[in-house]
Scaffold this active site. Structure first.
Site, short mmCIF file in Angstrom:
data_model
loop_
_atom_site.label_atom_id
_atom_site.label_comp_id
_atom_site.label_asym_id
_atom_site.label_seq_id
_atom_site.Cartn_x
_atom_site.Cartn_y
_atom_site.Cartn_z
CD GLU A 38 -3.03 -0.82 2.33
OE1 GLU A 38 -4.10 -1.45 2.25
OE2 GLU A 38 -2.75 -0.06 3.28
CB CYS A 39 0.66 4.35 0.16
SG CYS A 39 0.84 6.12 -0.15
#
Length: 456
Positions: free
Chosen positions: A343-344
């Site tokens: 994520e991210c």
């Protein structure tokens, strides 16, 4: 000790403000540390998807800080998640987000979803307003009156004055609060050395500060202990009505699988993670092994899956790039088809490069810093079947970044935005990589599915 054990009622108080920048984090961190020093166990919470403030809360309270976000997990889970995080504590303090009534934009006249007021309502908790006294005196009365009367069902019960300029200034502000019918629980003088360094996404994380963060928390505790009536704060928390019902239990959310080793990245570069994620992984049968990509050159023995949460890899990109041994192992893990959830910041780490620094090269994409901040909640639909979600699954998530990935998605995107089309993220083999942050407590089935794939 300024408070007593009250395990059934869950003594609690929400600390809010009229707007961002009033000093909530300083006050809450100081309260947590000061009350802990008085001998009590204090549980810290943060409203919304913020990952940075909870790092300071954890140092102050000596226990995990937890996020409460009804947009990401559903409002029906908030009380149970709160009870889980407050277990064993004498008192809980919830730090708000932005201004008291600021949250997800929705129909006028309703309390905004995900706002501090929404959380206070769901927890039936009293609210203390932190107000920056700079540049105001008698006008404080009108401000406080407005916050008390705007939505009477939100119980604004006290005020802590921050950045007070002098004894005379304090007295004028106290008089104004009295005229508005609110007790002043404390007055904190203007103190320049309480500031915490910031960067493009807000405060520098506590993990990156190290000893400096601990010293900052100590300073906050000293100032708050001198300036705030801790007994009055504790008494207000005890005035909250009982909060009946069961606590959230990760073991009730997932079915245990076999016992695969799941590596979870941490350290200074990957700090954006929810405490409930590891709890759910373990409840689903995983043996969780912490991995620091800044220091470790090998994946943990028998690694069957990898979780790469968000953080600030862009601040440590030279060090991450220099760790070629680990980058090669992660690339090989991806090539094997093992599940990888990124994520991210984790998405950036899997890219070919970030601003010219070679990274893991798992994704056919390059990343660069951008002057534009991407921030906000997203309603998403899984665009492809993956190790986490079945195609068509609907989730609520959050984006928060100043980087751009080119291309934004691969042949199989991770997400489509509901009502907006387009695509974002990459699904390839066992890899699910995206800018979208999700809260595992809101999607426990995704964690169970991930561990099941790791166990194969």
């Amino acid at each position: 000790m300024p408070f007593t054990q009250h395990p059934i009622g869950y003594p609690r108080v929400v600390v809010a403000a009229p707007a961002s920048g009033q000093g909530k984090t300083t006050v809450v961190t100081g309260l947590l540390a000061a009350l802990r020093r008085r001998g009590g166990a204090v549980a810290p919470f943060k409203v919304g998807p913020d990952y940075i403030d909870p790092g300071y809360h954890r140092i102050a309270a000596g226990r995990p800080a937890r996020n409460l976000d009804p947009v990401l997990v559903g409002e029906e889970r908030i009380a149970a998640l709160f009870r889980h995080g407050a277990s064993g504590a004498d008192l809980s303090i919830v730090e708000g987000v932005m201004g008291l009534f600021d949250g997800r934009i929705g129909p006028g006249g309703e309390i905004a979803a995900g706002s501090t007021a929404h959380l206070a309502q769901l927890l039936n908790a009293p609210v203390v307003l932190v107000v920056d006294g700079t540049g105001q005196s008698h006008s404080l009365a009108a401000l406080l009156h407005g916050f008390r009367s705007y939505r009477p069902e939100i119980r604004v019960s006290g005020v802590i004055l921050n950045r007070v300029g002098s004894q005379r200034h304090e007295q004028v502000l106290r008089d104004a609060a009295e005229n508005a019918g609110l007790p002043v629980l404390g007055a904190i003088p203007r103190t320049e050395d309480l500031a915490v360094p910031s960067r493009h996404l807000g405060l520098v994380t506590a993990a990156e500060h190290g000893e400096e963060a601990t010293r900052a928390v100590d300073r906050m505790a000293e100032i708050v202990a001198r300036s705030v009536d801790l007994g009055a704060v504790a008494a207000l928390a005890r005035s909250a009505p009982e909060l009946p019902g069961p606590a959230w239990d990760p073991r009730a959310e997932v079915e245990p699988q076999a016992n695969p080793v799941v590596a979870v990245a941490g350290g200074r570069a990957f700090t954006f993670a929810y405490a409930e994620h590891v709890e759910l992984l373990e409840a689903a049968g995983a043996e969780v092994a912490v991995l620091d990509p800044l220091r470790d050159e090998r994946l943990p023995e028998r690694t069957a899956g990898l979780v790469l949460p968000g953080g600030f890899p862009e601040q440590h990109v030279a060090e991450l790039s220099a760790n070629t041994a680990l980058r090669k192992e992660i690339a090989a893990l991806a090539d094997s088809g093992a599940p990888i959830h990124a994520e991210c910041g984790g998405l950036l780490y899997l890219a070919e490069e970030l601003d010219g620094h070679p990274l893991c090269g798992v994704l056919g994409a390059r990343a660069r810093m951008s002057p534009r901040l991407v921030l906000g909640y997203r309603d998403a639909v899984a665009a492809a079947d993956s190790a986490l979600f079945a195609e068509g699954a609907r989730v609520s998530g959050h984006e928060f970044h100043r980087t751009v990935l080119e291309p934004a998605h691969g042949p199989r995107p991770a997400w489509h935005w509901r009502g907006a089309g387009g695509g974002e993220g990459h699904v390839a083999g066992g890899v699910h990589a995206s800018y979208l942050h999700t809260h595992p407590a809101g999607q426990p089935g995704a964690v169970e599915r991930f561990v099941a794939r790791c166990a194969r």
